[in-house]
Enzyme design. Sequence first.
Site, PDB file in Angstrom:
ATOM      1  N   ARG A 153       0.851  -1.194   0.000  1.00 41.52           N
ATOM      2  CA  ARG A 153       0.000   0.000   0.000  1.00 41.52           C
ATOM      3  C   ARG A 153       0.884   1.241   0.000  1.00 41.52           C
ATOM      4  NH1 ARG A 153      -1.301   1.843   4.557  1.00 41.52           N
ATOM      5  NH2 ARG A 153      -1.979  -0.109   5.489  1.00 41.52           N
ATOM      6  N   TYR A 177     -16.583  16.883 -15.242  1.00 44.17           N
ATOM      7  CA  TYR A 177     -16.907  15.462 -15.303  1.00 44.17           C
ATOM      8  C   TYR A 177     -17.948  15.191 -14.213  1.00 44.17           C
ATOM      9  CZ  TYR A 177     -16.363  10.434 -14.758  1.00 44.17           C
ATOM     10  OH  TYR A 177     -16.608   9.096 -14.656  1.00 44.17           O
ATOM     11  N   ASP A 233      -7.557  18.859 -14.555  1.00 45.61           N
ATOM     12  CA  ASP A 233      -7.869  17.487 -14.944  1.00 45.61           C
ATOM     13  C   ASP A 233      -7.490  17.375 -16.420  1.00 45.61           C
ATOM     14  OD1 ASP A 233      -9.034  15.137 -15.888  1.00 45.61           O
ATOM     15  OD2 ASP A 233     -10.757  15.280 -14.532  1.00 45.61           O
ATOM     16  N   LYS A 257      -8.601   6.262 -19.252  1.00 48.36           N
ATOM     17  CA  LYS A 257      -8.929   6.791 -20.580  1.00 48.36           C
ATOM     18  C   LYS A 257      -7.702   6.691 -21.503  1.00 48.36           C
ATOM     19  CE  LYS A 257     -12.646   7.534 -18.229  1.00 48.36           C
ATOM     20  NZ  LYS A 257     -12.937   8.781 -17.579  1.00 48.36           N
TER      21      LYS A 257
END
Length: 394
Positions: free
Chosen positions: A53, A106, A179, A204
């Site tokens: 992690r 978004y 973004d 994406k």
Amino acid sequence: MSQQQGPGFCTLAIHAGQEPDPATGAVVPPIYQVSTYKQDGIGGLRGGYEYSRSANPTRTALEECLAALEGGARGFAFASGLAGQDAVVRALTGPGDHVVVPTDAYGGTYRYVARVAGPQGLAHTAAAMSDLDAVRAAVRPGHTRLVWVETPSNPLLGIADIAALAELAHSAGALLVVDNTFATSYLQQPLALGADIVTHSTTKYAGGHSDVVGGAVVVAREVSGAAYADASERIAFHQNAIGAVAGPFDAWLVLRGLKTLAVRMERHCDNAERVAAFLAGHDAVAQVLYPGLSSHPGHPIAARQMRRFGGMVSFRLRRGEDAAVKAVATTRLWTLGESLGGVESLIEHPARMTHASVAGTALEVPADLVRLSVGIEDVEDLLADLGEALDIPG
Ligand SMILES: *Cc1c(COP(=O)(O)O)cnc(C)c1O
């Protein structure tokens, strides 16, 4: 756009963070599918790895590559784009603070700000990012911590002036977060234009093959203002403390995707330019939203801050919502689906699909709108299929 010093983009995409494996010489970073690491005595870590992690070698390779491609100081890989955005908001804001978000954000970003961060005490104002006066009016000096922008935006392909927004945010004591999912680091370099933080949904274009969900955050070498000097440290702390990290295989898939980002983006742009021109000349189409068209109000700014204009094209149909719904249900090569940025072409109806969650808010999108993620198939095939779908009488 500004040129970076040192190796070029394509060289960095293939080599940054990716020295041949010291143990075997493997030229591609292996998938370190492992949770914990042998210590040579307590605290005797090999290469700093202790628990996956906190850090994992495959993720480290991706994080170094992401930072290099954006020209930033430090990159972070997350389990999704929204997980990365969550870490940014939690690291840099608290109860009583305020953020400015785009009116055409978004949908998931807006839902997060309004319905997750909002109830925890973060106020927000939605502003049209292409209108600097509107952004100036929305900023609350002393309270606004972040100005958040997407350019090009989703799904309306609005263009915002990154350099001007950075100056505006900084003069109010806030950071500019960009973004960069739609443009990608290949087409646009927000940190070089003055932004402080870049986020991506690597789901994406970065991944590029519709086979992974992931997110990235990259922090600039110099973040504006003393209050944020430790932005990298705060995000690193939250990445580990919250734990929404990219797993080794997901990190590896994104790393592989990045190697071909530049060549894919060139083809996405070639095809999108042809599709936009085709739609602009089609009787059924009322308006084409593509920053590469000189009719687009943001075209001059896009031409200044982007290498090319990207693979996303939206358009509105003269005959309204029914025609839009019919068109997206009729194409055969264009696959009806959410998401974007993969090699295959996708078509969707934002009002009923990706942006259904913002219906009834300031972010509602027109019902006659169709969004295309233009893939890298042969463009003649894409045009023929689209033409057939649009020629069906509504
Ligand atoms: C998809 C997307 C996100 C969210 O990313 P996930 O990987 O789906 O969590 C954020 N911003 C933009 C512009 C997106 O397209």
